[in-house]
Design an enzyme around this catalytic site. Structure first.
Site, mmCIF file in Angstrom:
data_model
loop_
_atom_site.group_PDB
_atom_site.id
_atom_site.type_symbol
_atom_site.label_atom_id
_atom_site.label_comp_id
_atom_site.label_asym_id
_atom_site.label_seq_id
_atom_site.Cartn_x
_atom_site.Cartn_y
_atom_site.Cartn_z
ATOM 1 N N HIS A 1 0.839 -1.199 0.000
ATOM 2 C CA HIS A 1 0.000 0.000 0.000
ATOM 3 C C HIS A 1 0.879 1.256 0.000
ATOM 4 O O HIS A 1 0.655 2.183 -0.794
ATOM 5 C CB HIS A 1 -0.906 -0.038 1.236
ATOM 6 C CG HIS A 1 -1.766 1.164 1.430
ATOM 7 N ND1 HIS A 1 -3.129 1.123 1.274
ATOM 8 C CD2 HIS A 1 -1.463 2.442 1.785
ATOM 9 C CE1 HIS A 1 -3.628 2.338 1.523
ATOM 10 N NE2 HIS A 1 -2.639 3.152 1.837
ATOM 11 N N GLU A 2 1.887 1.293 0.870
ATOM 12 C CA GLU A 2 2.743 2.478 0.970
ATOM 13 C C GLU A 2 3.634 2.633 -0.262
ATOM 14 O O GLU A 2 3.873 3.758 -0.720
ATOM 15 C CB GLU A 2 3.572 2.449 2.257
ATOM 16 C CG GLU A 2 2.766 2.410 3.542
ATOM 17 C CD GLU A 2 1.743 3.526 3.697
ATOM 18 O OE1 GLU A 2 1.911 4.599 3.092
ATOM 19 O OE2 GLU A 2 0.757 3.322 4.431
#
Length: 168
Positions: free
Chosen positions: A134-135
């Site tokens: 996600h990051e």
């Protein structure tokens, strides 16, 4: 330390592709400290520098309940180690108040530098695997809403734009 402003979808600056960190120096470590303070204050479990309008490949996260396990990933890269996917309900500090299911590889190998510039590698599963993916998406100008249908993404965008207008 300082609380940084978190950009919110659909801000176009969230689409900027972050550049690698060339040297891990005191300025980078100060940014990391500010990112942790911002993430904990929000509160969240992960934050990419892109989300605070700094377009460097830096991620901070802490998956612990008591904020006792801060993790830093500078210039992170990951590779899936399996074709098996897990579905997690994801949220994001840049898409406040919205949570949607996203499919991601359930096991990945992470390569990055720590806050002192030392390289490390680890295999991640579960929440850590989801969070690093996600990051890293943020660092590549991508948001979790990009995995949703156009209809859902547009609905979220319109609701957030309305909230922004009401706050202005």
């Amino acid at each position: 330390m300082a609380i940084l402003n978190i950009l919110e979808f659909p801000d176009p600056r969230l689409r900027t592709i972050a550049k690698p960190v060339e040297v891990v120096d005191d300025a980078v470590r100060q940014l990391i400290d500010d990112m942790f303070e911002t993430m904990y204050e929000a509160p969240g479990i992960g934050l990419a520098a892109t989300q605070v309008n700094v377009h460097k490949r830096i991620v901070v996260m802490d998956l612990s309940e008591d904020k006792s396990e801060p993790r830093v990933f500078i210039n992170p890269e990951f590779e899936p180690l399996t074709e098996d996917m897990d579905q997690y309900q994801e949220g994001c500090l840049s898409v406040p108040g919205f949570y949607e299911n996203v499919d991601r590889p359930q096991k990945v190998r992470i390569k990055a530098l720590d806050r002192d510039g030392n390289p490390f590698e680890e295999v991640a599963e579960g929440l850590l695997a989801v969070c690093i993916q996600h990051e890293c998406d943020h660092l590549n100008g991508k948001l979790f809403v990009d995995y949703l249908s156009t209809l859902k993404r547009d609905r979220i965008r319109k609701k957030l734009e309305k909230q922004h207008r009401q706050q202005a």
